[in-house]
Design a protein around this motif. Structure first.
Motif, mmCIF file in Angstrom:
data_model
loop_
_atom_site.group_PDB
_atom_site.id
_atom_site.type_symbol
_atom_site.label_atom_id
_atom_site.label_comp_id
_atom_site.label_asym_id
_atom_site.label_seq_id
_atom_site.Cartn_x
_atom_site.Cartn_y
_atom_site.Cartn_z
ATOM 1 N N ARG A 208 0.819 -1.213 0.000
ATOM 2 C CA ARG A 208 0.000 0.000 0.000
ATOM 3 C C ARG A 208 0.857 1.269 0.000
ATOM 4 N N GLU A 209 2.026 1.226 0.655
ATOM 5 C CA GLU A 209 2.892 2.413 0.650
ATOM 6 C C GLU A 209 3.401 2.696 -0.765
ATOM 7 N N PHE A 210 3.762 1.656 -1.480
ATOM 8 C CA PHE A 210 4.221 1.797 -2.861
ATOM 9 C C PHE A 210 3.087 2.315 -3.741
ATOM 10 N N LYS A 211 1.882 1.766 -3.523
ATOM 11 C CA LYS A 211 0.720 2.206 -4.297
ATOM 12 C C LYS A 211 0.432 3.680 -4.033
ATOM 13 N N LEU A 212 0.514 4.083 -2.772
ATOM 14 C CA LEU A 212 0.255 5.481 -2.423
ATOM 15 C C LEU A 212 1.289 6.398 -3.079
ATOM 16 N N ALA A 213 2.559 5.948 -3.130
ATOM 17 C CA ALA A 213 3.593 6.746 -3.789
ATOM 18 C C ALA A 213 3.308 6.895 -5.280
ATOM 19 N N ARG A 214 2.743 5.876 -5.882
ATOM 20 C CA ARG A 214 2.366 5.978 -7.305
ATOM 21 C C ARG A 214 1.246 6.999 -7.493
ATOM 22 N N TYR A 215 0.273 7.011 -6.580
ATOM 23 C CA TYR A 215 -0.769 8.037 -6.672
ATOM 24 C C TYR A 215 -0.149 9.431 -6.534
ATOM 25 N N ALA A 216 0.808 9.569 -5.621
ATOM 26 C CA ALA A 216 1.491 10.860 -5.457
ATOM 27 C C ALA A 216 2.224 11.248 -6.735
ATOM 28 N N GLN A 217 2.816 10.264 -7.399
ATOM 29 C CA GLN A 217 3.536 10.544 -8.646
ATOM 30 C C GLN A 217 2.589 11.025 -9.736
ATOM 31 N N HIS A 218 1.365 10.505 -9.748
ATOM 32 C CA HIS A 218 0.368 11.003 -10.698
ATOM 33 C C HIS A 218 0.116 12.496 -10.486
ATOM 34 N N LEU A 219 0.135 12.925 -9.227
ATOM 35 C CA LEU A 219 -0.198 14.316 -8.915
ATOM 36 C C LEU A 219 0.992 15.259 -9.076
ATOM 37 N N VAL A 224 8.288 12.512 -6.216
ATOM 38 C CA VAL A 224 7.642 11.899 -5.055
ATOM 39 C C VAL A 224 7.223 10.460 -5.334
ATOM 40 N N GLY A 225 7.701 9.902 -6.449
ATOM 41 C CA GLY A 225 7.321 8.553 -6.836
ATOM 42 C C GLY A 225 8.131 7.486 -6.134
ATOM 43 N N PRO A 226 7.801 6.209 -6.373
ATOM 44 C CA PRO A 226 8.484 5.107 -5.699
ATOM 45 C C PRO A 226 9.984 5.081 -5.925
ATOM 46 N N LEU A 239 6.428 15.793 -1.123
ATOM 47 C CA LEU A 239 5.799 14.538 -0.716
ATOM 48 C C LEU A 239 4.768 14.783 0.377
ATOM 49 N N GLN A 240 5.089 15.601 1.365
ATOM 50 C CA GLN A 240 4.134 15.911 2.423
ATOM 51 C C GLN A 240 2.899 16.616 1.868
ATOM 52 N N GLN A 241 3.118 17.493 0.907
ATOM 53 C CA GLN A 241 1.977 18.161 0.272
ATOM 54 C C GLN A 241 1.098 17.145 -0.452
ATOM 55 N N ALA A 242 1.740 16.195 -1.153
ATOM 56 C CA ALA A 242 0.981 15.158 -1.863
ATOM 57 C C ALA A 242 0.197 14.294 -0.892
ATOM 58 N N MET A 243 0.816 13.948 0.254
ATOM 59 C CA MET A 243 0.136 13.105 1.226
ATOM 60 C C MET A 243 -1.066 13.819 1.840
ATOM 61 N N ARG A 244 -0.908 15.123 2.104
ATOM 62 C CA ARG A 244 -2.042 15.889 2.640
ATOM 63 C C ARG A 244 -3.189 15.916 1.638
ATOM 64 N N GLU A 245 -2.847 16.072 0.386
ATOM 65 C CA GLU A 245 -3.882 16.128 -0.646
ATOM 66 C C GLU A 245 -4.550 14.767 -0.821
#
Length: 401
Positions: A208-219, A224-226, A239-245
């Motif tokens: 799930r952490e890897f998957k979440l990083a891929r979603y961050a990379q989309h944004l 901020v990718g894997p 990365l923190q901004q992506a996680m908040r979003e």
């Protein structure tokens, strides 16, 4: 103990000594079980997990004829015969506790008559439901109509994500199938005005952490990718901004590698807990087979069970699939026969899609030959080419031309 509860427990315990009767239990809708204890025992049975019952275990393997068990278990879904079942269930329970084999057989054979299980409706009621769905879809509401996919060509071809629908996307390894669905997830579950759509992501391919990083990379791109995270080169502020979003999106991720009954139960549980509107399964070939089950049977049974979940729950499901070895050798465009479990997929899938690269190279490299092909489509003609698509492996950006 109520009559319904007694009946459920008696039938489930009886099936303990008949492994083949588990096939019948699998067909019982989850919503038909009033008693959570009986439901849990049934889930353990169909998942080939140990179930101990001192009364039935002591009777040995010849407790009942299989036909009696199957017929009796089928009765669980009928709620109109509960009054008659009280005496019936009581006899079963008493015979099981006494260890009286003959009495148990007689009690099971003397079951109440079943009433039809159909959910027939007059055509006027169906017309009303259809008009309501059409009106909701026209207003852009996901409460009654289909869930719109925010990519015009894709949405027009699929008709959105209809309730109970199953869609299959196939591609070579590295063929961008995960990235395509991740784009869909972000577009559909993005927070905004009105009710937020919630998506369940069954990520058997990656943690799930890897998957979440891929979603961050989309944004926010590959900073901020894997790859950046694993290399220790991630832009931490970004990365923190992506996680908040991302924390505001309606996405729920489960990264467990399941056997198919575990997957179905996990999807039910996630839906019940979080009011999930649709699911993605990434990807089908990672479904673990049961002992003695062939790969083909595992894939065929898995797709049928996933479709059963979609129909029963009303949640549309998008399943990702890799091409089989023969399909990866071919120079022409893929077809349904290039997917594991193709026969079952052809029966139940609403759409079968292929992300085909004519150059047969990795999605992370440049190619001008990528085409989105729809090989089956209940909403329109097939096979058709939805269009060429361009994919950037760094920004995770996909465009259908």
């Amino acid at each position: 103990m109520s009559a319904g509860v007694a009946l459920e427990r008696a039938l489930v315990r009886t099936a303990f000594v008949h492994p083949k009767a588990r096939n019948k239990l699998r067909k019982v809708p989850r919503t038909a079980w009033d008693d959570h204890v009986a439901r849990d025992i049934a889930l353990r049975l169909v998942s080939h997990q140990p179930v101990l019952d001192e009364h039935l275990a002591a009777l040995g393997p010849q407790v009942l004829e299989l036909g009696m068990v199957e017929a009796a278990v089928g009765e669980i879904v009928n709620r109109s015969f509960v009054r008659e079942s009280e005496v019936y269930a009581g006899r079963i329970q008493a015979a099981a506790h006494l260890g009286d084999l003959d009495a148990l057989r007689a009690a099971m054979d003397d079951r109440p008559s079943a009433v039809g299980m159909g959910g027939s409706e007059h055509i006027s009621e169906i017309v009303h439901s259809l008009v309501t769905m059409a009106a909701a879809a026209a207003e852009g509401s996901s409460d009654q109509g289909n869930i719109p996919i925010p990519f015009r060509k894709w949405n027009d071809a699929w008709g959105g994500l209809a309730k109970g629908s199953l869609h299959v996307i196939g591609a070579d390894p590295g063929g961008a199938k995960s990235a395509v669905v991740e784009m869909m997830d972000l577009a559909i579950t993005k927070p905004g005005a009105g009710r937020q759509v919630r998506g369940g992501v069954m990520s058997m391919e990656m943690p799930r952490e890897f998957k979440l990083a891929r979603y961050a990379q989309h944004l926010y791109g590959d900073r901020v990718g894997p790859r950046a995270l694993m290399a220790g080169k991630a832009d931490m502020a970004l990365l923190q901004q992506a996680m908040r979003e991302l924390s505001e999106y309606g996405l729920f991720i489960d990264d467990t590698k399941y056997q198919r009954y575990g997957l179905i139960d996990a999807m039910h549980a996630m839906r019940d807990e979080h009011a999930i509107d649709y699911f993605t399964v990434d990807f089908l070939q990672l479904m673990q087979a049961y002992r003695g089950e062939s790969k083909y049977d595992n894939m065929s049974n898995a797709i049928m069970d996933i479709y059963g979940f979609a129909r029963e729950s009303g949640c549309p499901v998008v399943v990702l699939s890799q091409l089989n070895r023969e399909g990866r050798k071919l120079a022409e465009r893929p077809r349904m026969t290039d997917l594991e479990g193709a026969g079952a997929i052809e029966q139940v899938a609403w759409t079968v899609n292929f992300l085909w690269d004519k150059d047969r190279i990795s999605a992370t490299q440049g190619s001008n030959g990528r085409i989105w092909v729809i090989d089956k489509n209940r909403n329109g003609p097939a096979p058709v080419e939805l269009g060429q698509f361009a994919f950037d492996g760094d920004t995770m950006n996909l465009q259908i031309k």
